[in-house]
Design a protein around this motif. Structure first.
Motif, PDB file in Angstrom:
ATOM      1  N   CYS A   1       0.838  -1.196   0.000  1.00  0.00           N
ATOM      2  CA  CYS A   1       0.000   0.000   0.000  1.00  0.00           C
ATOM      3  C   CYS A   1       0.873   1.245   0.000  1.00  0.00           C
ATOM      4  O   CYS A   1       2.099   1.168   0.041  1.00  0.00           O
ATOM      5  CB  CYS A   1      -0.923  -0.002   1.219  1.00  0.00           C
ATOM      6  N   GLU A   2       0.232   2.391  -0.052  1.00  0.00           N
ATOM      7  CA  GLU A   2       0.924   3.679   0.019  1.00  0.00           C
ATOM      8  C   GLU A   2       0.496   4.378   1.295  1.00  0.00           C
ATOM      9  O   GLU A   2      -0.699   4.532   1.552  1.00  0.00           O
ATOM     10  CB  GLU A   2       0.606   4.523  -1.210  1.00  0.00           C
ATOM     11  N   LEU A   3       1.478   4.793   2.082  1.00  0.00           N
ATOM     12  CA  LEU A   3       1.214   5.457   3.360  1.00  0.00           C
ATOM     13  C   LEU A   3       1.994   6.759   3.436  1.00  0.00           C
ATOM     14  O   LEU A   3       3.078   6.884   2.875  1.00  0.00           O
ATOM     15  CB  LEU A   3       1.634   4.550   4.530  1.00  0.00           C
ATOM     16  N   ASP A   4       1.436   7.703   4.164  1.00  0.00           N
ATOM     17  CA  ASP A   4       2.117   8.981   4.385  1.00  0.00           C
ATOM     18  C   ASP A   4       2.738   8.939   5.784  1.00  0.00           C
ATOM     19  O   ASP A   4       2.099   9.310   6.761  1.00  0.00           O
ATOM     20  CB  ASP A   4       1.120  10.133   4.252  1.00  0.00           C
ATOM     21  N   ILE A   5       3.971   8.450   5.874  1.00  0.00           N
ATOM     22  CA  ILE A   5       4.690   8.355   7.142  1.00  0.00           C
ATOM     23  C   ILE A   5       5.920   9.254   7.031  1.00  0.00           C
ATOM     24  O   ILE A   5       6.922   8.886   6.411  1.00  0.00           O
ATOM     25  CB  ILE A   5       5.106   6.898   7.448  1.00  0.00           C
ATOM     26  N   ASP A   6       5.853  10.433   7.623  1.00  0.00           N
ATOM     27  CA  ASP A   6       6.949  11.405   7.499  1.00  0.00           C
ATOM     28  C   ASP A   6       8.237  10.937   8.165  1.00  0.00           C
ATOM     29  O   ASP A   6       9.320  11.317   7.738  1.00  0.00           O
ATOM     30  CB  ASP A   6       6.528  12.757   8.087  1.00  0.00           C
ATOM     31  N   GLU A   7       8.139  10.117   9.201  1.00  0.00           N
ATOM     32  CA  GLU A   7       9.334   9.677   9.915  1.00  0.00           C
ATOM     33  C   GLU A   7      10.282   8.888   9.021  1.00  0.00           C
ATOM     34  O   GLU A   7      11.500   8.978   9.171  1.00  0.00           O
ATOM     35  CB  GLU A   7       8.947   8.792  11.100  1.00  0.00           C
ATOM     36  N   TYR A   8       9.742   8.103   8.098  1.00  0.00           N
ATOM     37  CA  TYR A   8      10.560   7.218   7.271  1.00  0.00           C
ATOM     38  C   TYR A   8      10.697   7.711   5.832  1.00  0.00           C
ATOM     39  O   TYR A   8      11.374   7.071   5.030  1.00  0.00           O
ATOM     40  CB  TYR A   8       9.966   5.813   7.269  1.00  0.00           C
TER      41      TYR A   8
ATOM     42  N   LYS B   1      14.135  12.909   2.725  1.00  0.00           N
ATOM     43  CA  LYS B   1      14.094  14.337   3.071  1.00  0.00           C
ATOM     44  C   LYS B   1      13.277  15.145   2.077  1.00  0.00           C
ATOM     45  O   LYS B   1      12.548  16.052   2.460  1.00  0.00           O
ATOM     46  CB  LYS B   1      15.511  14.902   3.156  1.00  0.00           C
ATOM     47  N   ARG B   2      13.398  14.838   0.802  1.00  0.00           N
ATOM     48  CA  ARG B   2      12.707  15.648  -0.212  1.00  0.00           C
ATOM     49  C   ARG B   2      11.187  15.476  -0.170  1.00  0.00           C
ATOM     50  O   ARG B   2      10.451  16.296  -0.712  1.00  0.00           O
ATOM     51  CB  ARG B   2      13.255  15.368  -1.600  1.00  0.00           C
ATOM     52  N   PHE B   3      10.677  14.396   0.458  1.00  0.00           N
ATOM     53  CA  PHE B   3       9.241  14.160   0.529  1.00  0.00           C
ATOM     54  C   PHE B   3       8.649  14.416   1.911  1.00  0.00           C
ATOM     55  O   PHE B   3       7.446  14.272   2.087  1.00  0.00           O
ATOM     56  CB  PHE B   3       8.917  12.719   0.105  1.00  0.00           C
ATOM     57  N   LYS B   4       9.468  14.775   2.896  1.00  0.00           N
ATOM     58  CA  LYS B   4       8.945  15.003   4.252  1.00  0.00           C
ATOM     59  C   LYS B   4       8.064  16.243   4.278  1.00  0.00           C
ATOM     60  O   LYS B   4       8.402  17.281   3.735  1.00  0.00           O
ATOM     61  CB  LYS B   4      10.092  15.160   5.249  1.00  0.00           C
ATOM     62  N   GLY B   5       6.917  16.127   4.942  1.00  0.00           N
ATOM     63  CA  GLY B   5       6.006  17.255   5.093  1.00  0.00           C
ATOM     64  C   GLY B   5       5.236  17.624   3.845  1.00  0.00           C
ATOM     65  O   GLY B   5       4.511  18.610   3.836  1.00  0.00           O
ATOM     66  N   LYS B   6       5.355  16.879   2.778  1.00  0.00           N
ATOM     67  CA  LYS B   6       4.673  17.193   1.516  1.00  0.00           C
ATOM     68  C   LYS B   6       3.309  16.512   1.420  1.00  0.00           C
ATOM     69  O   LYS B   6       2.536  16.824   0.530  1.00  0.00           O
ATOM     70  CB  LYS B   6       5.528  16.748   0.320  1.00  0.00           C
ATOM     71  N   GLY B   7       3.028  15.564   2.299  1.00  0.00           N
ATOM     72  CA  GLY B   7       1.740  14.858   2.232  1.00  0.00           C
ATOM     73  C   GLY B   7       1.669  13.853   1.100  1.00  0.00           C
ATOM     74  O   GLY B   7       0.583  13.523   0.640  1.00  0.00           O
ATOM     75  N   LEU B   8       2.827  13.360   0.654  1.00  0.00           N
ATOM     76  CA  LEU B   8       2.861  12.394  -0.447  1.00  0.00           C
ATOM     77  C   LEU B   8       2.932  10.974   0.117  1.00  0.00           C
ATOM     78  O   LEU B   8       3.889  10.618   0.797  1.00  0.00           O
ATOM     79  CB  LEU B   8       4.080  12.645  -1.336  1.00  0.00           C
ATOM     80  N   PRO B   9       1.929  10.141  -0.151  1.00  0.00           N
ATOM     81  CA  PRO B   9       2.003   8.746   0.296  1.00  0.00           C
ATOM     82  C   PRO B   9       3.048   7.987  -0.517  1.00  0.00           C
ATOM     83  O   PRO B   9       3.087   8.091  -1.744  1.00  0.00           O
ATOM     84  CB  PRO B   9       0.613   8.188   0.047  1.00  0.00           C
ATOM     85  N   LEU B  10       3.883   7.227   0.160  1.00  0.00           N
ATOM     86  CA  LEU B  10       4.927   6.439  -0.485  1.00  0.00           C
ATOM     87  C   LEU B  10       4.612   4.954  -0.332  1.00  0.00           C
ATOM     88  O   LEU B  10       3.901   4.544   0.583  1.00  0.00           O
ATOM     89  CB  LEU B  10       6.282   6.765   0.152  1.00  0.00           C
ATOM     90  N   PRO B  11       5.158   4.112  -1.229  1.00  0.00           N
ATOM     91  CA  PRO B  11       4.832   2.674  -1.185  1.00  0.00           C
ATOM     92  C   PRO B  11       5.530   1.959  -0.023  1.00  0.00           C
ATOM     93  O   PRO B  11       6.729   2.099   0.181  1.00  0.00           O
ATOM     94  CB  PRO B  11       5.334   2.158  -2.535  1.00  0.00           C
ATOM     95  N   TYR B  12       4.750   1.211   0.726  1.00  0.00           N
ATOM     96  CA  TYR B  12       5.256   0.416   1.838  1.00  0.00           C
ATOM     97  C   TYR B  12       4.650  -0.978   1.765  1.00  0.00           C
ATOM     98  O   TYR B  12       3.593  -1.187   1.167  1.00  0.00           O
ATOM     99  CB  TYR B  12       4.884   1.041   3.193  1.00  0.00           C
ATOM    100  N   CYS B  13       5.312  -1.915   2.424  1.00  0.00           N
ATOM    101  CA  CYS B  13       4.790  -3.269   2.593  1.00  0.00           C
ATOM    102  C   CYS B  13       4.522  -3.444   4.079  1.00  0.00           C
ATOM    103  O   CYS B  13       5.441  -3.367   4.896  1.00  0.00           O
ATOM    104  CB  CYS B  13       5.803  -4.291   2.095  1.00  0.00           C
ATOM    105  N   VAL B  14       3.269  -3.673   4.444  1.00  0.00           N
ATOM    106  CA  VAL B  14       2.862  -3.777   5.842  1.00  0.00           C
ATOM    107  C   VAL B  14       2.435  -5.218   6.111  1.00  0.00           C
ATOM    108  O   VAL B  14       1.643  -5.790   5.364  1.00  0.00           O
ATOM    109  CB  VAL B  14       1.694  -2.813   6.150  1.00  0.00           C
ATOM    110  N   THR B  15       2.966  -5.796   7.195  1.00  0.00           N
ATOM    111  CA  THR B  15       2.614  -7.161   7.588  1.00  0.00           C
ATOM    112  C   THR B  15       1.804  -7.105   8.873  1.00  0.00           C
ATOM    113  O   THR B  15       2.239  -6.489   9.854  1.00  0.00           O
ATOM    114  CB  THR B  15       3.887  -8.010   7.801  1.00  0.00           C
TER     115      THR B  15
END
Length: 180
Positions: free
Chosen positions: A61-68, A71-85
């Protein structure tokens, strides 16, 4: 996933080392499947509770997690692709991994599920040998049967008499040898 495998992955650091409740007994099935199992003599209930397996879901899925985020995408509100188990019963997250290469500056998702069809189809599914040769096989079988029938009739040495034409008044036919 077996309890031992899950625990091994937790110890190795692949999953978070958290306590999980044993899987529950609830195996809800519709009445038709219950009746089928009953007729087949299958008991879906595991006899010992400690033998039940965990249900583990892996979601891409795509999640908006600023911690991970980089730098160029932090605080932009852009969801990035992650794999969640996730473990199904407790709904606890066991693992969150990024689903892009570390060197990828655009953070595009990796493709894990790739389709290898012989010929691209109109929808999701591609075409294979069965689709391509299915109708051909039926046509060849019909042609083969026609040839066999024609060969049998061509090699039949006798012929049938009509009741009114000859003196043949019985249903016993004498088949003469074939004359070429």
């Amino acid at each position: 996933m077996k309890k031992s495998t899950l625990r091994r992955l937790q110890i190795m650091g692949a999953y978070r080392d958290i306590d999980l409740a044993p899987p529950s007994v609830s195996m809800e099935k519709n009445p038709v499947d219950k009746k089928k199992d009953e007729i087949a003599g299958i008991s879906p209930q595991v006899q010992r509770p400690e033998d039940r397996d965990y249900e583990i879901y892996e979601i891409y899925c795509e999640l908006d997690i600023d911690e991970y985020a980089p730098k160029r995408f932090k605080g932009k509100g852009l969801p990035l692709p992650y794999c969640v188990t996730i473990e199904k019963e407790s709904r606890k997250i066991l693992d969150i991994r990024r689903n892009w290469d570390a060197e990828d500056k655009e953070c595009t998702a990796k493709e894990y599920f790739v389709q290898f069809p012989m010929i691209r189809g109109l929808g999701f599914y591609g075409l294979g040998y069965i689709h391509l040769l299915g109708n051909t096989t039926i046509a060849l079988t019909a042609a083969w049967r026609l040839q066999l029938d024609n060969g049998m009739f061509a090699n039949f040495p006798g012929f049938l008499y009509s009741k009114g034409i000859g003196r043949q008044l019985s249903n016993q036919f004498r088949v003469p040898p074939e004359v070429a």
